[in-house]
Design a protein around this motif. Structure first.
Motif, short mmCIF file in Angstrom:
data_model
loop_
_atom_site.label_atom_id
_atom_site.label_comp_id
_atom_site.label_asym_id
_atom_site.label_seq_id
_atom_site.Cartn_x
_atom_site.Cartn_y
_atom_site.Cartn_z
N ILE A 31 4.60 8.23 6.52
CA ILE A 31 3.39 7.41 6.49
C ILE A 31 3.45 6.39 7.63
CG2 ILE A 31 2.02 5.78 5.13
CD1 ILE A 31 2.01 8.68 4.11
N SER A 32 2.36 6.27 8.36
CA SER A 32 2.33 5.40 9.53
C SER A 32 2.20 3.93 9.16
CB SER A 32 1.15 5.79 10.44
OG SER A 32 -0.08 5.47 9.82
N ASP A 33 2.59 3.07 10.10
CA ASP A 33 2.43 1.63 9.91
C ASP A 33 0.95 1.28 9.76
OD1 ASP A 33 5.14 1.30 10.12
OD2 ASP A 33 5.10 0.69 12.22
N ASP A 34 0.09 1.97 10.51
CA ASP A 34 -1.35 1.71 10.44
C ASP A 34 -1.89 1.95 9.04
OD1 ASP A 34 -1.44 1.02 13.09
OD2 ASP A 34 -2.19 2.96 13.78
N VAL A 36 -0.23 1.70 6.17
CA VAL A 36 0.23 0.62 5.30
C VAL A 36 -0.60 -0.64 5.52
CG1 VAL A 36 2.20 -0.81 4.62
CG2 VAL A 36 2.57 1.58 5.29
N GLU A 37 -0.84 -0.98 6.77
CA GLU A 37 -1.65 -2.15 7.09
C GLU A 37 -3.08 -1.97 6.60
OE1 GLU A 37 -1.30 -2.82 11.25
OE2 GLU A 37 0.86 -3.22 11.17
N HIS A 38 -3.58 -0.73 6.69
CA HIS A 38 -4.93 -0.43 6.20
C HIS A 38 -5.01 -0.68 4.70
CE1 HIS A 38 -8.68 1.80 5.55
NE2 HIS A 38 -8.05 2.44 4.57
N GLU A 39 -4.03 -0.19 3.95
CA GLU A 39 -4.04 -0.38 2.49
C GLU A 39 -4.00 -1.86 2.13
OE1 GLU A 39 -1.42 0.68 -1.50
OE2 GLU A 39 -1.68 2.20 0.07
N TYR A 40 -3.16 -2.60 2.82
CA TYR A 40 -3.05 -4.04 2.55
C TYR A 40 -4.39 -4.73 2.82
CZ TYR A 40 -1.57 -8.90 3.01
OH TYR A 40 -1.45 -10.27 2.87
N SER A 41 -5.01 -4.41 3.94
CA SER A 41 -6.28 -5.02 4.32
C SER A 41 -7.39 -4.67 3.34
CB SER A 41 -6.67 -4.59 5.73
OG SER A 41 -7.93 -5.08 6.09
N LYS A 65 12.12 1.00 5.73
CA LYS A 65 11.07 1.22 4.74
C LYS A 65 9.94 0.22 4.94
CE LYS A 65 13.28 4.49 2.55
NZ LYS A 65 12.79 5.89 2.55
N ARG A 66 8.72 0.66 4.57
CA ARG A 66 7.55 -0.24 4.52
C ARG A 66 7.17 -0.43 3.06
NH1 ARG A 66 5.49 3.09 8.20
NH2 ARG A 66 6.29 4.68 6.78
N VAL A 67 6.98 -1.68 2.66
CA VAL A 67 6.78 -1.99 1.24
C VAL A 67 5.63 -2.96 1.05
CG1 VAL A 67 7.85 -2.91 -0.86
CG2 VAL A 67 9.25 -1.66 0.79
N LEU A 68 4.81 -2.68 0.03
CA LEU A 68 3.83 -3.65 -0.45
C LEU A 68 4.20 -4.00 -1.89
CD1 LEU A 68 0.40 -2.23 0.85
CD2 LEU A 68 1.76 -4.10 1.80
N ILE A 69 4.07 -5.29 -2.21
CA ILE A 69 4.37 -5.76 -3.57
C ILE A 69 3.06 -6.04 -4.30
CG2 ILE A 69 5.53 -7.52 -4.95
CD1 ILE A 69 7.43 -5.80 -3.32
N TYR A 70 2.92 -5.42 -5.45
CA TYR A 70 1.72 -5.61 -6.27
C TYR A 70 2.07 -6.32 -7.58
CZ TYR A 70 -1.08 -2.43 -3.38
OH TYR A 70 -1.77 -1.85 -2.35
N GLU A 71 1.11 -7.06 -8.06
CA GLU A 71 1.23 -7.66 -9.39
C GLU A 71 1.40 -6.54 -10.42
OE1 GLU A 71 -1.75 -10.01 -12.51
OE2 GLU A 71 -2.37 -9.56 -10.45
#
Length: 268
Positions: A31-34, A36-41, A65-71
């Motif tokens: 999965i690309s950095d773009d 991950v940034e797209h999902e965050y945005s 690794k690229r990580v997003l933290i969700y509630e």
């Protein structure tokens, strides 16, 4: 992160329990950095809508690794409820249709264009030749754009039922567009999503028929909130089926979608 409890995995990431109040979405290496940034945005935009969605923030650095933290949402997926309480399937589908309509009643013009997203997906499909893609996109161009908030992947596995509410997750495919396109995708998933031709003929035909009835009920439930003609909804089936082919689907589901597309193209 290996010691964390895995609670879900899809084509883009693993989801693990990160803390008592958080889950971590760990994206796969391809999965690309773009992305991950797209999902965050996108998720940050959705938070402005007033809908019940979990908070999101960037994760602590993990080597490679690229990580997003969700509630963390204390709930159970609607898929599991439908499996464990089939006798209440119609009740849950009715609630689901109400929930999807509540999304469509919102407008968030900062979201990506539904038309552009669908066009890009259709053009990437390997199972369609160039001429068929051009015909499908030409048909797509004739359809009204719309300005509704659309989830883009609204199905039971992306709905968490909590003690008091329903929370919609996985908004990375959200767009601004026509609600009929979003509804068409949901109906295709309810009918064919994840189907595998690995069971007896009788069991498979029974499952297919049951799925058809559930999708019909869902469609009827949605019309209680928004009236539309069968012709309008059907006009979206070919481009939505084509766009779905861009995903990593079971071969048998792809065959069913190709059948819908071929019939639609012959009819035009």
């Amino acid at each position: 992160m290996e010691h964390k409890v895995l609670i879900g995995e899809g084509s883009t990431a693993q989801v693990v329990i990160f803390s008592p109040t958080e889950v971590a979405k760990i994206f796969h290496d391809h999965i690309s950095d773009d992305f991950v940034e797209h999902e965050y945005s996108i998720h940050k935009n959705i938070l402005q809508s007033g809908l019940l969605v979990p908070e999101v923030r960037w994760g602590k650095p993990i080597p490679g690794k690229r990580v997003l933290i969700y509630e963390k949402v204390e709930g159970i997926t609607l898929t599991k409820l439908l499996e464990s309480q089939p006798q209440k399937a119609l009740y849950y589908l009715k609630k689901m249709a109400t929930l999807q309509n509540s999304v469509h009643e919102k407008k968030l013009p900062t979201l990506p264009s539904q038309f552009e997203v669908l066009k890009q997906k259709i053009m990437s499909v390997k199972e369609l030749n160039g001429d068929d893609k051009k015909r499908i996109i030409k048909g797509l161009e004739a359809l009204p754009l719309g300005q509704c908030m659309c989830h883009g992947d609204f199905h039971p596995d992306n709905i968490l039922i909590t003690k008091d509410n329903a929370v919609i997750i996985d908004w990375c495919d959200a767009t601004s567009g026509n609600r009929m396109a979003d509804l068409a995708r949901t109906l295709l998933i309810l009918r064919y999503g994840g189907l595998q031709d690995r069971t007896s003929f009788l069991n498979f035909r029974t499952t297919l028929y049951a799925r058809k009835l559930l999708a019909m009920y869902y469609r009827k439930s949605y019309t209680r909130h928004y009236q539309f003609s069968s012709r309008v909804l059907e006009s979206w089936m070919v481009p939505i089926a084509a766009a779905r082919l861009s995903e990593n689907l079971p071969d048998f589901e792809k065959k069913l979608l190709l059948s819908i597309i071929n019939k639609g193209l012959i009819g035009n």
